[in-house]
Design a protein around this motif. Structure first.
Motif, mmCIF file in Angstrom:
data_model
loop_
_atom_site.group_PDB
_atom_site.id
_atom_site.type_symbol
_atom_site.label_atom_id
_atom_site.label_comp_id
_atom_site.label_asym_id
_atom_site.label_seq_id
_atom_site.Cartn_x
_atom_site.Cartn_y
_atom_site.Cartn_z
ATOM 1 N N MET A 339 8.190 -24.027 -94.625
ATOM 2 C CA MET A 339 8.289 -25.330 -95.318
ATOM 3 C C MET A 339 8.406 -25.161 -96.832
ATOM 4 O O MET A 339 9.220 -25.822 -97.464
ATOM 5 C CB MET A 339 7.059 -26.212 -95.002
ATOM 6 C CG MET A 339 6.983 -26.741 -93.605
ATOM 7 S SD MET A 339 8.423 -27.726 -93.119
ATOM 8 C CE MET A 339 9.343 -26.543 -92.186
ATOM 9 N N GLU A 412 7.488 -31.695 -90.673
ATOM 10 C CA GLU A 412 8.781 -31.439 -91.319
ATOM 11 C C GLU A 412 9.561 -32.739 -91.500
ATOM 12 O O GLU A 412 10.123 -32.988 -92.572
ATOM 13 C CB GLU A 412 9.608 -30.413 -90.532
ATOM 14 C CG GLU A 412 10.945 -30.154 -91.233
ATOM 15 C CD GLU A 412 11.667 -28.885 -90.816
ATOM 16 O OE1 GLU A 412 11.260 -28.253 -89.822
ATOM 17 O OE2 GLU A 412 12.660 -28.542 -91.502
ATOM 18 N N LYS A 416 10.817 -34.166 -95.052
ATOM 19 C CA LYS A 416 12.251 -34.458 -95.267
ATOM 20 C C LYS A 416 12.441 -35.902 -95.741
ATOM 21 O O LYS A 416 13.189 -36.175 -96.660
ATOM 22 C CB LYS A 416 13.017 -34.261 -93.948
ATOM 23 C CG LYS A 416 13.534 -32.831 -93.800
ATOM 24 C CD LYS A 416 14.766 -32.735 -92.917
ATOM 25 C CE LYS A 416 14.452 -32.769 -91.473
ATOM 26 N NZ LYS A 416 15.263 -32.240 -90.481
#
Ligand code: PMP
Length: 420
Positions: A339, A412, A416
């Motif tokens: 990440m 995630e 995003k």
């Protein structure tokens, strides 16, 4: 089914409530790493009751033992009377946890919670040494009662006491100092300087990995040096393993890989096994100078908690449980590193060890935002650190790879959506 309605909490519960704000829904059901709310929405639990649910929600074996115990009219509450449930717990704790690790500790039950074990540790250290001062560390968290709060190195938590607290010296924790100034060099100088008017402290108290303070892991060498300094000056070393213990960092006690043997160890949260309140204070046998009744508490004999705690230790009879935690931890480390590299906009760094890891973002408020969006997407995750700068992955140790990956995906997606 009950309505998903938070109004009663807002109407009658004190403003002191916190989690209901971060996780604004009414929860109705939970199993291993999943929770459900009143609308039937499923959540992945990367929070584990702040470390009290290392074995997940409603572990089937513990549930079975607990139901059987209750159905057979087992003793529920017994202060510190001798009960079968307590005897079984003590026997198994000695055989499965202490003996294989060559640890020789006496056990006391200081009351039901983490802060109770810390209070008993501080009291015992003062009583044994005849000294008053305690050295604690910046960003440490040890509880909310006056004694444990006085060694909590976080001004915003101490603010709840309204007034300054006494008899503690807060030193910078490992990794918080630059190359020119090392906390332990400074500490030694300070202890050697008889003219400074500073008395030798009774104890030092620390978490090997600070949970509430931002997932700050002390290096093993640093812990070893702390241990040496304590021995040299006759200072008792208290390891607060309330959050980092019971497998959270990959071994039963968080200090095992550092090879140190603290004088006093505080355990609570997951020691009860099922989210039932239980706390233990462990100390070297020669420190057992308590007179009967000098530290007590009504709820120190929570027999249903002894039943689930005893069953929880079965996990530790088999080496593969510990190995499994360590294997799964690698997936967490890999994911977090992925990440921070894939999303440089996070300005993140990976922190912690074992099932106690997180990302600290340098961007003001971003970690809290990640946790907030993740919650909307169905992931329960807490932030920590003085400015909530760390989002903290705290799944149950019993989670499988699929569960971990589902959680990772939600994190995630949240990252995003925030930096796109
Ligand atoms: N010590 C540590 C390291 C903790 O993380 C906590 C709780 N977050 C406590 C002590 C206090 O435990 P409790 O909330 O059960 O009193």
């Amino acid at each position: 089914m009950i309505k998903n309605d938070l109004s009663i909490f807002e109407e009658i519960e004190s403003n002191v409530r916190s989690y209901v704000r971060g996780f604004p829904t009414v929860f109705t059901k939970a199993k291993n790493y999943k929770m459900w709310d009143a609308d039937g929405k499923e959540y992945i639990d990367f929070f584990s009751g702040a470390g009290a649910l290392n074995y997940g929600h409603n572990d089937p074996k513990m549930k079975e033992k607990l139901v059987e115990y209750i159905m057979n009219d087992g003793v529920t509450h017994s202060l510190d009377m001798a009960t079968e449930a307590k005897a079984e717990f003590l026997k198994k704790f000695k055989e499965v946890i202490l003996k294989p690790r060559n640890l020789d500790y006496k056990v006391m039950f200081p009351g039901p919670t983490g802060t109770n074990t810390v209070e008993s540790a501080l009291k015992l250290a003062r009583k044994v040494t005849g000294r008053t001062d305690i050295i604690s560390f910046t960003n440490g968290f040890h509880g909310m009662t006056i004694g444990s709060l006085s060694v909590t190195g976080n001004a915003s938590k101490r603010a709840g006491a309204g007034i300054p607290l006494n008899n503690t010296v807060t030193m910078p924790f490992d990794n918080f100092v630059n190359e020119e100034m090392d906390t332990l060099d400074y500490l030694e100088r300070f202890l050697e300087d008889n003219g400074s008017g500073v008395d030798t402290p009774a104890a030092m108290i620390l978490e090997t990995v600070q949970g509430e303070g931002g997932i700050n892991a002390a290096r093993f060498e640093w812990l070893q040096r702390v241990d040496e300094i304590c021995k040299k000056w006759g200072i008792l070393l208290i390891v607060d393993d309330v959050q980092a213990g019971v497998g959270r960092t990959g071994t039963f006690f968080s200090f095992e890989p550092a090879g140190i043997n603290p004088d006093i160890v505080c355990l609570s949260k997951s020691i009860g096994g099922y989210g039932l309140p239980l706390a233990l204070t462990l100390f070297k046998p020669e420190l057992d100078i308590w007179n009967p009744g000098e530290h007590n508490g009504t709820f120190r004999g929570n027999n249903p908690a002894f039943i689930t705690a005893t069953e929880s230790l079965t996990y530790w009879e088999d080496k593969s449980f510990e190995e499994g935690i360590q294997e799964k931890s690698k997936l967490i480390t890999e994911f977090l590193h992925e990440m921070v590299t894939k999303y440089p906009e996070l300005e993140g760094n990976v922190r912690g060890r074992g099932f106690m890891q997180g990302i600290e973002s340098q961007i003001d408020g971003l970690s809290a935002k990640v946790a907030e969006v993740a919650f909307e997407k169905g992931l329960i995750m807490e932030t920590s650190g003085v400015n909530d700068q760390v989002f903290k992955l705290f799944p149950p140790l019993t989670i499988d790879e699929e569960g971990l990956k589902r959680g990772f995906n939600l994190i995630e997606e949240s990252i995003k959506s925030l930096i796109a």
